[in-house]
Scaffold this active site. Structure first.
Site, mmCIF file in Angstrom:
data_model
loop_
_atom_site.group_PDB
_atom_site.id
_atom_site.type_symbol
_atom_site.label_atom_id
_atom_site.label_comp_id
_atom_site.label_asym_id
_atom_site.label_seq_id
_atom_site.Cartn_x
_atom_site.Cartn_y
_atom_site.Cartn_z
ATOM 1 N N GLU A 132 0.833 -1.204 0.000
ATOM 2 C CA GLU A 132 0.000 0.000 0.000
ATOM 3 C C GLU A 132 0.867 1.254 0.000
ATOM 4 O OE1 GLU A 132 -2.261 2.699 3.186
ATOM 5 O OE2 GLU A 132 -2.192 0.556 3.632
ATOM 6 N N ASP A 159 0.689 3.853 -3.073
ATOM 7 C CA ASP A 159 0.268 5.240 -2.854
ATOM 8 C C ASP A 159 1.196 6.202 -3.593
ATOM 9 O OD1 ASP A 159 -1.130 7.447 -1.448
ATOM 10 O OD2 ASP A 159 0.772 7.670 -0.411
ATOM 11 N N ASP A 189 -7.153 1.767 0.360
ATOM 12 C CA ASP A 189 -5.807 1.238 0.622
ATOM 13 C C ASP A 189 -5.566 -0.033 -0.187
ATOM 14 O OD1 ASP A 189 -5.477 3.280 2.413
ATOM 15 O OD2 ASP A 189 -5.841 2.071 4.191
ATOM 16 N N GLU A 239 -4.560 0.811 -3.656
ATOM 17 C CA GLU A 239 -3.160 1.248 -3.681
ATOM 18 C C GLU A 239 -2.217 0.053 -3.529
ATOM 19 O OE1 GLU A 239 -3.763 5.748 -1.838
ATOM 20 O OE2 GLU A 239 -3.190 4.095 -0.510
#
Length: 525
Positions: free
Chosen positions: A207, A211, A279, A282
């Protein structure tokens, strides 16, 4: 080993014989015979093995225990050479020696360590590194990241086809693909795992990587698609594309929520904890960039298709928005404003600088002349003035009122005062300000270096964010004279050795005369 052989065994060690001459393990011959017998038996290769999540966890736990105890054995157990010396030394008593000699586990463990040190059982390293894998030679085999072979897990490409959105790029590494959907909460009970193993057993690191990749790739997409957008506009566009709500939509569209493994209550996931689904999206991108060897080409093309509708909507909105006229407020003031009566700007809706826009009304004498909406407070105010400039009826009305105003003293002529009692009261207050100001510094004040900031906070709080104190500074014979004004009225003057000090002295003078400052603010309201 019988007790009667103990003395003979010690004597043989003193002669230099190896402990391996005295077998304490089951006969190797018997083991070979047993294995041979097993191989001759017909075994069913089609037998179905049924496993549940509990079975998987038990297997994991058992394997981790093997690893942990294997490390302990290799760290603490003496090898055969060391053990041979120990049992003939005088450092331990005869009872302990005999207990060691009769303990098959000790000698087997010592033999295992000796074989490991001699390089005879390299499989131990694979066990400790979680790299142990058995792969029959077949057409579907692949290489694991650490080089060991494993049977490829087939992927169902149909699962990646979702109506209305582009196909989801497949993560070819099955272990990486599985880790995407493992939430950290599932590892809470796995205290038997080492920290390094815990960290790599859920999707948190993926994650983190995803991101950053998502942020950078979307930046590239909008930078290319909106060549005339300013830095602020690009930031707002990016924020609208990668916010949690938008990413959650994608996550749910691809069915990520159905694949998620977590120990979080489903109701909590639905009612307020949907950031987990963002999340998850990501984390998928993080795994995808690793799987693609950090090549963003495919990811960029996929995200561009995925965000096509949103990007198109943003482009249409931008085309329909007029370019901001930075002089709109000044133009409006010049047409209808005076020091006594001029356009005011009031916040109707407070924006947040990203998703929620500011909405500001341009008013005059309590009447709304125009309304502006924009991501920033400043732009919304300018757009309100732009709107007012298109409002012909009010421009005519207040233009006539302005023509009846004596600009030298900023009062409305007596022939018009009765038409606007509010305006007349305002002029009376401002007359008082004209009589009491400006304050002139005699140079005796102790200058507050933060005076300008303090005065700014007081003025904008009471008169609005657009009413900013203005400082005009001119150089006179090596010194600097500053004038501080609000709404065109000079409230203080001061002289000092630099522009900054002269300005701060003006602000300090007003702050030291708080009663006069409050009267001025009351008159301006």
């Amino acid at each position: 080993m019988p007790d009667s052989s103990y003395d003979d065994f010690i004597e043989s060690l003193n002669r230099g014989a190896s402990a391996s001459e005295y077998s304490v393990a089951p006969s190797t011959k018997r083991i070979s015979e047993s294995i041979s017998t097993q191989k001759t038996k017909k075994q069913s290769v089609d037998k179905t093995v049924e496993l549940g999540i509990t079975d998987v966890q038990r297997i994991e736990h058992s394997y981790q225990i093997i690893k942990k105890n294997l490390r302990t054995l290799l760290d603490e157990c003496p090898d055969q050479r060391q053990l041979n010396k120990i049992v003939v030394s005088d450092a331990i008593d005869d009872e302990t020696k005999q207990a060691m000699l009769l303990n098959k586990s000790v000698w087997s463990a010592s033999s295992l360590k000796s074989m490991y040190l001699d390089g005879e059982i390299p499989v131990v390293d694979s066990i400790l590194a979680d790299g142990l894998s058995y792969s029959p030679k077949s057409a579907g085999e692949t290489k694991a990241p650490n080089g060991t072979k494993r049977i490829a897990v087939p992927t169902d490409d149909e699962n990646n086809q979702v109506e209305g959105i582009p196909p989801l790029p497949t993560i070819k590494d099955p272990e990486l693909a599985a880790r995407v959907f493992v939430h950290k909460s599932t590892t809470n009970s796995k205290s038997y795992l080492a920290m390094s193993e815990l960290i790599n057993s859920h999707n948190e690191r993926l994650e983190f990587l995803g991101d950053s990749i998502l942020n950078n790739v979307v930046t590239l997409i909008i930078f290319e698609q909106f060549p005339t957008a300013s830095e602020g506009e690009l930031s707002r566009i990016r924020a609208s594309l990668i916010n949690n709500a938008f990413l959650t939509e994608f996550s749910l569209a691809y069915g990520f929520d159905k694949k998620l493994k977590s120990n979080i209550n489903e109701e909590d996931l639905r009612n307020g904890k949907q950031k987990i689904y963002a999340d998850l999206f990501e984390a998928y991108i993080g795994a995808l960039i690793i799987d693609r060897k950090y090549d963003i080409t495919e990811i960029k093309a996929w995200l561009k298709k995925l965000m096509k509708d949103k990007l198109g909507s943003i482009a249409r909105d931008m085309k329909g928005i007029k370019e901001v006229n930075k002089d709109a407020k000044a133009e409006l003031y010049s047409l209808i404003g005076t020091a006594a009566l001029h356009p005011q700007y009031e916040v109707i809706v407070e924006g947040d600088g990203s998703e929620k826009q500011f909405e500001i009304a341009c008013t005059m004498n309590g009447e709304i002349l125009g309304v502006g909406r924009a991501p920033s407070h400043k732009e919304a105010g300018l757009r309100a003035a732009m709107h007012a400039l298109t409002n012909k009826p009010v421009l005519t009305k207040y233009g006539r009122l302005r023509s009846n105003t004596d600009r030298s003293v900023s009062v409305i002529s007596s022939t018009r005062r009765s038409e606007s009692p509010k305006v007349e009261a305002r002029f009376n207050k401002l007359d008082i300000v004209d009589r009491q100001f400006p304050l002139v510094s005699d140079g005796s004040e102790v200058v507050d270096a933060d005076a300008r900031n303090q005065l700014y906070a007081i003025v904008t709080k009471n008169l609005g964010p657009d009413e900013i104190p203005q400082y005009q500074v001119e150089e006179i014979d090596g010194s600097f004279k500053a004038r501080l004004s609000i709404r065109g009225r000079t409230l203080s003057t001061a002289v000092d050795v630099s522009k900054k000090k002269a300005s701060n002295r003006c602000a300090t003078l007003l702050l030291r005369n708080r009663a006069a400052l409050e009267r001025a603010i009351a008159a301006f309201k």
